[in-house]
Design a protein around this motif. Structure first.
Motif: not given
Length: 78
Positions: A39-45, A47-54, A12-25
């Motif tokens: 969702c987890f696999e997509g968020a991980a894909s 992320l930049v190396e060392g990025g966080l999925f919160v 759904l989105v382009d680019g690479r990110y240092a942080l992905a945040f899945l908010a409030y339940n």
């Protein structure tokens, strides 16, 4: 801005990110474990190396049966 099913964030989105945040339940809005995993696999894909999925979500006290997480209903909007 992207509009769509957040289980498909990897496509759904382009680019690479240092942080992905899945908010409030929000995780529990996905009606199946397969969609949650997608969702987890997509968020991980995205992320930049060392990025966080919160993931912000409740953590029920499993020793108290009244504090469990359960699905009440799942429906599609027309």
């Amino acid at each position: 801005m992207a509009v769509g099913d957040f289980a498909d964030v990897g496509t759904l989105v382009d680019g690479r990110y240092a942080l992905a945040f899945l908010a409030y339940n929000s995780l529990f809005e996905l009606p199946s474990q397969d969609e949650q995993v997608r969702c987890f696999e997509g968020a991980a894909s995205r992320l930049v190396e060392g990025g966080l999925f919160v993931v912000e979500a409740i953590s029920p006290d499993l020793s108290n049966p009244g504090d469990a997480v359960s699905v009440v209903s799942v429906a599609e909007d027309a």
